[in-house]
Write a protein that holds these residues in place. Structure first.
Motif, PDB file in Angstrom:
ATOM      1  N   TRP A  14       0.835  -1.192  -0.020  1.00 32.02           N
ATOM      2  CA  TRP A  14       0.042  -0.187  -0.047  1.00 32.02           C
ATOM      3  C   TRP A  14       0.882   1.234  -0.057  1.00 32.02           C
ATOM      4  CZ3 TRP A  14      -5.256  -0.225  -0.164  1.00 32.02           C
ATOM      5  CH2 TRP A  14      -5.950  -1.470   0.259  1.00 32.02           C
ATOM      6  N   ASP A  68      -0.453  -5.911  11.762  1.00 32.26           N
ATOM      7  CA  ASP A  68      -1.268  -6.372  10.445  1.00 32.26           C
ATOM      8  C   ASP A  68      -1.422  -4.916   9.612  1.00 32.26           C
ATOM      9  OD1 ASP A  68      -3.756  -4.618  10.974  1.00 32.26           O
ATOM     10  OD2 ASP A  68      -4.199  -6.248  12.330  1.00 32.26           O
ATOM     11  N   GLU A  69      -1.772  -5.044   8.347  1.00 37.37           N
ATOM     12  CA  GLU A  69      -1.816  -3.973   7.401  1.00 37.37           C
ATOM     13  C   GLU A  69      -2.670  -2.691   7.746  1.00 37.37           C
ATOM     14  OE1 GLU A  69      -3.224  -4.985   3.181  1.00 37.37           O
ATOM     15  OE2 GLU A  69      -3.708  -6.649   4.229  1.00 37.37           O
ATOM     16  N   GLU A  70      -3.980  -3.202   8.116  1.00 43.98           N
ATOM     17  CA  GLU A  70      -4.713  -2.135   8.706  1.00 43.98           C
ATOM     18  C   GLU A  70      -4.203  -1.186   9.872  1.00 43.98           C
ATOM     19  OE1 GLU A  70      -7.580  -1.418   6.921  1.00 43.98           O
ATOM     20  OE2 GLU A  70      -6.898  -2.973   5.480  1.00 43.98           O
ATOM     21  N   GLU A  71      -3.693  -2.026  10.607  1.00 43.66           N
ATOM     22  CA  GLU A  71      -3.123  -1.172  11.817  1.00 43.66           C
ATOM     23  C   GLU A  71      -1.717  -0.352  11.345  1.00 43.66           C
ATOM     24  OE1 GLU A  71       0.192  -2.609  14.800  1.00 43.66           O
ATOM     25  OE2 GLU A  71      -1.934  -3.176  15.627  1.00 43.66           O
ATOM     26  N   LYS A  73      -1.495   1.013   8.166  1.00 47.18           N
ATOM     27  CA  LYS A  73      -2.339   1.931   7.432  1.00 47.18           C
ATOM     28  C   LYS A  73      -3.059   3.412   8.337  1.00 47.18           C
ATOM     29  CE  LYS A  73      -5.048   0.492   4.375  1.00 47.18           C
ATOM     30  NZ  LYS A  73      -5.936  -0.386   3.479  1.00 47.18           N
ATOM     31  N   ALA A  74      -3.397   2.681   9.498  1.00 47.27           N
ATOM     32  CA  ALA A  74      -4.136   3.615  10.486  1.00 47.27           C
ATOM     33  C   ALA A  74      -2.926   4.382  11.363  1.00 47.27           C
ATOM     34  CB  ALA A  74      -4.968   2.995  11.333  1.00 47.27           C
TER      35      ALA A  74
END
Length: 97
Positions: A14, A68-71, A73-74
């Motif tokens: 990302w 993880d990727e969501e963490e 990105k956030a």
């Protein structure tokens, strides 16, 4: 401006680019490393997720590991304008499966 496929040997999954105006400044950095233009969520083979902070040349100036990727990105540090971060996914051959 999209990043190279690898940053510091980790695969870019990302990315976000600031355009003409940087997201902000990296405290204590000098020269080209002072202004942050890009963020990338990357992963080393089988390893943890990282959110890389990059200068205008897609050189990594700061990193943070995540579960993880969501963490990843956030987790945009507060000194940057997170409201302007628009994530772009890098398509891979695994996505087509």
């Amino acid at each position: 401006m999209s990043p190279p496929p690898l940053l510091d040997g980790a695969r870019v999954l990302w990315w976000a680019w600031a355009g003409d105006v940087p997201f902000g400044q990296l405290p204590g950095a000098e020269g080209d490393n002072r202004f942050v233009y890009g963020f990338a969520v990357c992963r080393y083979d089988g390893g943890r997720w990282y959110r890389f902070t990059c200068n205008k040349h897609w050189e990594v100036v700061q990193d943070m590991d995540h579960d993880d990727e969501e963490e990843a990105k956030a987790d945009i540090p507060t000194q940057y304008d997170a409201s302007r971060v628009a994530w772009h996914h890098v398509s891979t051959s695994e996505d087509a499966r």
